[in-house]
Design a protein around this motif. Structure first.
Motif, PDB file in Angstrom:
ATOM      1  N   PHE A  87       6.447  -5.279   5.821  1.00  0.00           N
ATOM      2  CA  PHE A  87       5.227  -4.755   5.205  1.00  0.00           C
ATOM      3  C   PHE A  87       5.159  -5.347   3.813  1.00  0.00           C
ATOM      4  N   ASP A 125      -0.414  10.910   4.071  1.00  0.00           N
ATOM      5  CA  ASP A 125      -0.977   9.566   4.079  1.00  0.00           C
ATOM      6  C   ASP A 125      -1.932   9.435   5.260  1.00  0.00           C
ATOM      7  N   LYS A 126      -3.086   8.854   5.033  1.00  0.00           N
ATOM      8  CA  LYS A 126      -4.082   8.720   6.099  1.00  0.00           C
ATOM      9  C   LYS A 126      -4.023   7.374   6.820  1.00  0.00           C
ATOM     10  N   LYS A 127      -3.053   6.530   6.425  1.00  0.00           N
ATOM     11  CA  LYS A 127      -2.923   5.239   7.104  1.00  0.00           C
ATOM     12  C   LYS A 127      -2.535   5.464   8.559  1.00  0.00           C
ATOM     13  N   PRO A 128      -2.921   4.544   9.438  1.00  0.00           N
ATOM     14  CA  PRO A 128      -2.531   4.671  10.850  1.00  0.00           C
ATOM     15  C   PRO A 128      -1.005   4.688  10.992  1.00  0.00           C
ATOM     16  N   ARG A 130       2.435   3.648  12.035  1.00  0.00           N
ATOM     17  CA  ARG A 130       3.114   2.399  12.387  1.00  0.00           C
ATOM     18  C   ARG A 130       4.600   2.700  12.517  1.00  0.00           C
TER      19      ARG A 130
END
Length: 186
Positions: A87, A125-128, A130
């Protein structure tokens, strides 16, 4: 900055000892070709489902009381280690990880844990999602990172997921993650 006496918390899939040992051996064999600045202690390997940050005691206890009813209905399932990746910036990645093959079971568990945390009032956290196992942080090589080195981790090691853990972070210790509460799957 973390205040003294204030720990961060996260909910994660606990990895079995044989997976941690496999990853530890893989890291030992490949550490020189991937010069990252900080390698994760093998006892700290996990798959994060929800990072809570600092947790007020009342909210944390609501979560501890509610997760057994949610996770206790979920059957154990199998995951397989898949590949390594990064990342962050391609030339100077900040996170080096191993992942698992896609799993509907893992995604379902994560969604249930995430929803429960939100319902209790945690800001997540609203990130998809992973799913990954962090192996190291902060590229420290003299040369730019070469993404062509990213391969399958080898062995396709399969393992059973049979519990989820609420971990407490202790930045002044090694390993730094301590089991706060354990939630077995069915």
């Amino acid at each position: 900055m973390v205040q003294v006496g204030k720990h961060h918390y996260f909910v994660a899939v606990k990895l079995p000892a044989e997976v941690k040992a496999f990853l530890q051996n893989w890291v030992k064999d490949h550490q020189e070709e991937f010069p990252f600045g900080r390698w994760v202690h093998p006892e700290d390997f996990h798959i994060t489902l929800a990072f809570l940050g600092f947790a007020e005691e009342e909210m944390k206890q609501k979560l501890v009381r509610s997760l057994p009813g949610i996770l206790g209905q979920e059957p154990t399932f199998t995951l397989k280690l898949n590949k390594i990746g990064t990342f962050g910036a391609v030339k100077k990645p900040r996170i080096f990880w191993a992942d698992t093959e896609h799993s509907d079971d893992l995604n379902r568990i994560q969604q249930k844990v995430y929803r429960q945390c939100i319902d209790i009032g945690f800001e997540l956290d609203k990130k998809p999602f992973r799913p990954h196992i962090t192996l190291a942080r902060k590229w420290n090589g003299d040369q730019d990172f070469n993404p062509e080195k990213l391969t399958e981790i080898g062995g396709q090691l399969a393992f059973t997921v049979n519990e989820v853990v609420l971990y407490e972070t202790h930045l002044d210790q090694t390993p730094k993650y301590v089991e706060y509460a354990v939630f077995p799957l069915r």
